[in-house]
Write a protein that holds these residues in place. Structure first.
Motif: not given
Length: 261
Positions: A116-139
């Protein structure tokens, strides 16, 4: 065209294994193969380019054949630094593909990014021109200039850890690299594509990553990766998450005991 560029040009010094970490075998195949198969089996990925140490090109090509990685268009030699390695992969991709292609930059030792993350990267580039995969910090994240004294403590809710893939239009990311390469400091402190883009004043869009998307860098990371693979195998075997399976079993046992009373 959706293209994955897998950079695996590191020597693996921190692993201390004697061979580059991307070629360490886990569950019967090298880590780099685990990574490549994620993109090989993704229906939206059209091509894959792999950058490795020059001396390991023949071995990498043999792995491509042995594991039927049919989407791999080319295996090329990496550069002196990680960013040089990525740049060489980008330039090779540009020789053979349109400049408006979506390109996903992914570390060869991140073998657990989700479909799903790979899919969302592709969708984001097509919509916004970029995609930076990230997760919220717990620490809590601390900022320090000298490594001894705490300078700033950002609000945890505003901190995120950047991962991979990091994705763009092919011509856009090459142009960003060219601008950085022409600057006085070059790739100094340019740890990833996100840093490069922000340094030249570009906005980048965030995509939520998966928690298991670890970077295998140390021996401890290898054990974590093995555990994640075991967890995934349990999910596949039982058809549901292991936690749900255990909870269901416990509830069934409880209900059986209550029925005996």
């Amino acid at each position: 065209m959706n293209i994955a560029i897998i950079f695996a040009g590191g020597s693996g010094v921190r692993m201390g294994a004697g061979i580059p970490k991307q070629f360490l075998e886990v569950n019967g195949k090298p880590i780099i193969v685990h990574t490549l198969q994620l993109f090989q089996f993704h229906k939206k990925i059209d091509k894959i380019y792999v950058s490795v140490l020059k001396d390991y090109i023949p071995y990498m090509e043999s792995l491509v054949q042995d594991f039927h990685l049919t989407k791999v268009a080319s295996v090329i030699a990496g550069g002196e630094t990680a960013q040089d390695t990525i740049y060489l992969g980008l330039k090779k991709a540009r020789e053979e593909n349109p400049g408006d292609s979506v390109v996903l930059l992914h570390d060869g030792v991140r073998p657990f990014v989700s479909y799903d993350v790979i899919s969302e990267n592709i969708k984001s580039v097509k919509k916004f021109g970029s995609a930076i995969t990230c997760t919220a910090c717990y620490e809590t994240i601390l900022l320090s200039k000298d490594g001894q004294n705490v300078g700033q403590v950002p609000y945890r809710k505003e901190t995120f850890a950047a991962q991979a893939p990091q994705s763009f239009r092919l011509d856009d990311i090459i142009a960003a690299h060219d601008e950085i390469r022409a600057s006085e400091n070059g790739y100094t402190n340019m740890v990833d594509a996100c840093t490069i883009m922000k340094t030249i004043g570009k906005e980048v869009h965030m995509v939520e990553g998966n928690r298991g998307n670890i970077k295998v860098t140390t021996p401890e990371d290898v054990y974590t990766f093995r555990a994640l693979l075991q967890y995934k195998e349990n999910e596949q075997a039982f058809g549901l998450g292991l936690t749900n399976y255990i909870n269901d079993r416990m509830n069934a046992m409880k209900n059986a005991d209550e029925g005996d009373e």
